[in-house]
Enzyme design. Structure first.
Site, PDB file in Angstrom:
ATOM      1  N   ASP A 260      24.229  35.118 -31.255  1.00 46.04           N
ATOM      2  CA  ASP A 260      25.273  36.080 -31.633  1.00 46.04           C
ATOM      3  C   ASP A 260      24.791  37.518 -31.485  1.00 46.04           C
ATOM      4  O   ASP A 260      25.398  38.329 -30.795  1.00 46.04           O
ATOM      5  CB  ASP A 260      25.784  35.807 -33.061  1.00 46.04           C
ATOM      6  CG  ASP A 260      24.668  35.726 -34.107  1.00 46.04           C
ATOM      7  OD1 ASP A 260      23.480  35.921 -33.768  1.00 46.04           O
ATOM      8  OD2 ASP A 260      24.989  35.466 -35.283  1.00 46.04           O
TER       9      ASP A 260
ATOM     10  N   ASP B 252      18.838  41.496 -33.462  1.00 51.90           N
ATOM     11  CA  ASP B 252      18.596  42.619 -34.365  1.00 51.90           C
ATOM     12  C   ASP B 252      17.124  43.033 -34.204  1.00 51.90           C
ATOM     13  O   ASP B 252      16.797  43.841 -33.348  1.00 51.90           O
ATOM     14  CB  ASP B 252      18.950  42.166 -35.791  1.00 51.90           C
ATOM     15  CG  ASP B 252      18.904  43.288 -36.805  1.00 51.90           C
ATOM     16  OD1 ASP B 252      18.807  44.446 -36.417  1.00 51.90           O
ATOM     17  OD2 ASP B 252      18.961  43.001 -38.017  1.00 51.90           O
TER      18      ASP B 252
ATOM     19  N   PHE C  83      25.815  47.272 -40.046  1.00 48.29           N
ATOM     20  CA  PHE C  83      26.056  45.846 -40.245  1.00 48.29           C
ATOM     21  C   PHE C  83      27.414  45.474 -39.664  1.00 48.29           C
ATOM     22  O   PHE C  83      28.441  45.995 -40.088  1.00 48.29           O
ATOM     23  CB  PHE C  83      25.971  45.462 -41.720  1.00 48.29           C
ATOM     24  CG  PHE C  83      25.763  43.996 -41.888  1.00 48.29           C
ATOM     25  CD1 PHE C  83      24.496  43.443 -41.764  1.00 48.29           C
ATOM     26  CD2 PHE C  83      26.833  43.140 -42.100  1.00 48.29           C
ATOM     27  CE1 PHE C  83      24.298  42.076 -41.859  1.00 48.29           C
ATOM     28  CE2 PHE C  83      26.648  41.771 -42.198  1.00 48.29           C
ATOM     29  CZ  PHE C  83      25.377  41.241 -42.077  1.00 48.29           C
TER      30      PHE C  83
ATOM     31  N   ARG D 269      33.719  35.506 -40.371  1.00 52.19           N
ATOM     32  CA  ARG D 269      33.401  34.875 -39.073  1.00 52.19           C
ATOM     33  C   ARG D 269      34.646  34.723 -38.218  1.00 52.19           C
ATOM     34  O   ARG D 269      34.570  34.738 -36.997  1.00 52.19           O
ATOM     35  CB  ARG D 269      32.776  33.495 -39.273  1.00 52.19           C
ATOM     36  CG  ARG D 269      31.364  33.516 -39.846  1.00 52.19           C
ATOM     37  CD  ARG D 269      30.697  32.156 -39.630  1.00 52.19           C
ATOM     38  NE  ARG D 269      29.560  31.940 -40.502  1.00 52.19           N
ATOM     39  CZ  ARG D 269      28.315  32.349 -40.251  1.00 52.19           C
ATOM     40  NH1 ARG D 269      28.065  33.018 -39.161  1.00 52.19           N
ATOM     41  NH2 ARG D 269      27.344  32.085 -41.089  1.00 52.19           N
TER      42      ARG D 269
END
Ligand code: IMP
Length: 190
Positions: free
Chosen positions: A103, A106, A155, A168
């Site tokens: 996904d 980071d 975020f 989600r």
């Protein structure tokens, strides 16, 4: 237009239509690059399920699909880099062309661990497709072969990405309001 979870979101970064167009482009590139081969897609639970579901339908060469789940220890601000497989592959990837589907990259520590884990299983090749990347947060060098979008150091939720298991099912990709995940000293635990 009303956006789902609107009150919790700071900004929408990518709309459903922009995401669909980008995923179609990635699928076309992957299909060209793997022409004449088949791909072992390895999705990373849970965040990558939405991206995986769309991406696999944009790929025109044969694919197998497998899923892994990884837990990493440490907080959002200080990821320890210690990762553990919580759900392993169901099938062998030996001699297969593995394409990891993630996904978001980071710090890059999860992906780094996963790439090494896959390479140790003697595949024919290992490449990475990631929907999002936060380049300013990378702590290790990770090669993302197929990237959807770069995002700022905030975020983000939606398109499979959660905060505390919520958001989600948001069809777009949006920045979560910082007050949703509490004060400035307590960023979300990943
Ligand atoms: P990394 O090991 O630091 O690269 O972390 C990767 C994982 O952290 C991703 O697979 C996500 O599950 C999670 N993550 C990192 N940043 C975000 C974010 O902005 N929103 C939601 N999840 C995130």
């Amino acid at each position: 237009m009303t956006v789902m979870y609107q009150d919790d979101l700071k900004t929408v970064l990518y709309t459903e239509a922009e995401i669909a167009a980008r995923v179609a482009e990635l699928g076309a590139r992957i299909s060209r690059d793997y022409e004449g081969k088949s791909i072992a897609l390895v999705g990373v639970l849970n965040g990558a399920v939405v991206f995986l579901a769309d991406l696999m339908r944009a790929i025109t060469v044969p694919v197998h699909v497998d899923m892994v789940a990884i837990s990493s220890y440490g907080s959002y601000s200080s990821t320890s880099g210690v990762a553990r497989i919580m759900k392993d592959l169901d099938n062998s990837v030996e001699s297969q062309h593995v394409l990891i589907v993630e996904d978001i990259v980071d710090t890059g520590l999860t992906l780094n661990y996963l790439v090494d884990y896959m390479r140790a299983r003697n595949p024919a090749s290992v490449k990475v497709a990631a929907m999002l990347s936060k380049p300013s947060q990378h702590r290790v060098k990770v090669q993302v072969d197929y990237l959807g979008f770069e995002v700022p150091d905030e975020f983000v939720v939606g398109y499979g990405l959660d905060f505390a298991q919520r958001y989600r099912n948001l069809p777009c990709i949006a920045v979560l309001k910082p007050e949703i995940y509490a004060g400035p000293d307590t960023p979300p635990t990943l």
